[in-house]
Motif scaffolding. Structure first.
Motif, PDB file in Angstrom:
ATOM      1  N   ARG A  85       0.814  -1.212   0.000  1.00 63.28           N
ATOM      2  CA  ARG A  85       0.000   0.000   0.000  1.00 63.28           C
ATOM      3  C   ARG A  85       0.852   1.268   0.000  1.00 63.28           C
ATOM      4  NH1 ARG A  85      -4.743   1.613  -0.045  1.00 63.28           N
ATOM      5  NH2 ARG A  85      -5.691  -0.448   0.221  1.00 63.28           N
ATOM      6  N   LEU A  89       1.737   0.624  -4.437  1.00 60.02           N
ATOM      7  CA  LEU A  89       0.504   1.142  -5.015  1.00 60.02           C
ATOM      8  C   LEU A  89       0.628   2.572  -5.548  1.00 60.02           C
ATOM      9  CD1 LEU A  89      -2.332   0.176  -5.639  1.00 60.02           C
ATOM     10  CD2 LEU A  89      -3.047   0.945  -3.356  1.00 60.02           C
ATOM     11  N   PRO A  90       1.332   3.478  -4.859  1.00 64.26           N
ATOM     12  CA  PRO A  90       1.449   4.826  -5.420  1.00 64.26           C
ATOM     13  C   PRO A  90       2.087   4.857  -6.808  1.00 64.26           C
ATOM     14  CG  PRO A  90       2.065   4.834  -3.106  1.00 64.26           C
ATOM     15  CD  PRO A  90       1.931   3.391  -3.498  1.00 64.26           C
ATOM     16  N   SER A  93      -0.861   3.566  -9.343  1.00 67.75           N
ATOM     17  CA  SER A  93      -2.229   4.087  -9.230  1.00 67.75           C
ATOM     18  C   SER A  93      -2.618   5.025 -10.365  1.00 67.75           C
ATOM     19  CB  SER A  93      -2.410   4.811  -7.894  1.00 67.75           C
ATOM     20  OG  SER A  93      -2.396   3.896  -6.822  1.00 67.75           O
ATOM     21  N   THR A  94      -1.642   5.720 -10.944  1.00 69.42           N
ATOM     22  CA  THR A  94      -1.977   6.605 -12.063  1.00 69.42           C
ATOM     23  C   THR A  94      -2.449   5.791 -13.263  1.00 69.42           C
ATOM     24  OG1 THR A  94      -0.379   8.274 -11.332  1.00 69.42           O
ATOM     25  CG2 THR A  94      -1.095   8.365 -13.625  1.00 69.42           C
ATOM     26  N   ARG A  95      -1.749   4.690 -13.522  1.00 69.96           N
ATOM     27  CA  ARG A  95      -2.151   3.820 -14.629  1.00 69.96           C
ATOM     28  C   ARG A  95      -3.411   3.028 -14.300  1.00 69.96           C
ATOM     29  NH1 ARG A  95       1.769   0.255 -18.499  1.00 69.96           N
ATOM     30  NH2 ARG A  95       0.154  -1.001 -19.529  1.00 69.96           N
ATOM     31  N   TYR A  96      -3.537   2.673 -13.015  1.00 68.35           N
ATOM     32  CA  TYR A  96      -4.671   1.851 -12.586  1.00 68.35           C
ATOM     33  C   TYR A  96      -5.398   2.530 -11.432  1.00 68.35           C
ATOM     34  CZ  TYR A  96      -1.854  -1.619 -15.093  1.00 68.35           C
ATOM     35  OH  TYR A  96      -1.110  -2.287 -16.030  1.00 68.35           O
ATOM     36  N   PRO A  97      -6.169   3.568 -11.712  1.00 70.93           N
ATOM     37  CA  PRO A  97      -6.908   4.237 -10.626  1.00 70.93           C
ATOM     38  C   PRO A  97      -7.952   3.303 -10.028  1.00 70.93           C
ATOM     39  CG  PRO A  97      -7.619   5.059 -12.758  1.00 70.93           C
ATOM     40  CD  PRO A  97      -6.424   4.184 -13.026  1.00 70.93           C
ATOM     41  N   ALA A  98      -8.256   3.537  -8.774  1.00 72.06           N
ATOM     42  CA  ALA A  98      -9.240   2.706  -8.086  1.00 72.06           C
ATOM     43  C   ALA A  98     -10.601   2.831  -8.756  1.00 72.06           C
ATOM     44  CB  ALA A  98      -9.339   3.118  -6.627  1.00 72.06           C
ATOM     45  N   VAL A 111      -8.203  -4.682 -10.942  1.00 70.09           N
ATOM     46  CA  VAL A 111      -7.801  -3.369 -10.435  1.00 70.09           C
ATOM     47  C   VAL A 111      -8.352  -3.163  -9.028  1.00 70.09           C
ATOM     48  CG1 VAL A 111      -7.973  -0.873 -10.766  1.00 70.09           C
ATOM     49  CG2 VAL A 111      -7.538  -2.371 -12.727  1.00 70.09           C
ATOM     50  N   ASP A 112      -9.580  -3.625  -8.804  1.00 70.05           N
ATOM     51  CA  ASP A 112     -10.164  -3.549  -7.461  1.00 70.05           C
ATOM     52  C   ASP A 112      -9.327  -4.352  -6.470  1.00 70.05           C
ATOM     53  OD1 ASP A 112     -12.427  -2.999  -5.547  1.00 70.05           O
ATOM     54  OD2 ASP A 112     -12.567  -5.181  -5.636  1.00 70.05           O
ATOM     55  N   HIS A 115      -6.191  -2.541  -5.413  1.00 68.84           N
ATOM     56  CA  HIS A 115      -6.390  -1.442  -4.455  1.00 68.84           C
ATOM     57  C   HIS A 115      -6.889  -1.929  -3.095  1.00 68.84           C
ATOM     58  CE1 HIS A 115      -5.622   2.209  -6.849  1.00 68.84           C
ATOM     59  NE2 HIS A 115      -5.891   1.410  -7.872  1.00 68.84           N
TER      60      HIS A 115
END
Length: 204
Positions: A85, A89-90, A93-98, A111-112, A115
């Protein structure tokens, strides 16, 4: 056994092969490209974070200069979840937003999962603090490489003082279950496990 295949620690230059192996074995042991067109999605959940965050527990089988199988994992699932996390994850996260709503496609489901790393923290698994992921290309299965990878991983855990390890496998993947049964894993009862079966064994 393929005579040129060798087992060795993972190296950063194995990244491309690691991703390729993951993608080509991620759907119940088979090719996942038809379900997940983004070829970096699954490796960024189930392979690369382990190789980056705990490289001393990452091993590959190399044949003719390229990795054809790997084992990755963590010595402590709770610590890995925290590091995933805060450290992993940071960066993705831009490529795979929640997802903003309930997932409706295979990609959104994954993707879920990405996150929600805390999903890995199940009380029934507390006596098996380590966990692993192991994958071999079909061309190199049933040749003893999976057993060799597992032995290297278990040995590394044992030297760290970790007593037991678990994994979650898709219940319908019967060839994988047969392999795990042969190498000493047993089922761990988990209420409402969804599509997964949880297996565990000691490291000694």
């Amino acid at each position: 056994m393929t005579s040129t295949a060798v087992l060795r620690p993972y190296r950063p230059e194995d990244r491309e092969a690691l991703f390729d192996i993951c993608v080509r074995t991620a759907h119940e042991g088979g090719d996942s490209r038809a379900l997940y067109p983004d070829l970096e999605l699954l490796p960024n959940i189930f392979a690369a974070p382990y190789a980056v965050l705990e490289p001393d527990l990452a091993f590959v089988v190399e044949d003719e200069g390229r990795a054809v199988g790997y084992i990755v994992g963590t010595a402590d699932t709770a610590s890995f979840v925290s590091r995933f996390r805060t450290e992993w994850l940071p960066g993705v996260s831009t490529r795979y937003p929640a997802p903003v709503g309930p997932p409706t496609t295979p990609t959104e489901v994954m993707v879920d999962l990405m996150h929600r790393p805390e999903r890995m923290l199940l009380p029934e698994l507390s006596e098996y603090p380590a966990h692993l992921h192991i994958d071999l290309l079909p061309t190199h299965q049933r040749e003893g490489h999976g057993r060799r990878l597992l032995q290297a991983f278990l040995g590394a855990l044992h030297r760290k003082g970790v007593a037991a390890v678990h994994l979650g496998m898709v219940t319908s993947n019967t060839p994988a279950r047969a392999f795990y049964d042969r190498v000493g894993f047993h089922e761990i009862p988990v209420p409402d496990p969804g599509p997964l079966t949880y297996l565990g064994r000691g490291t000694a």
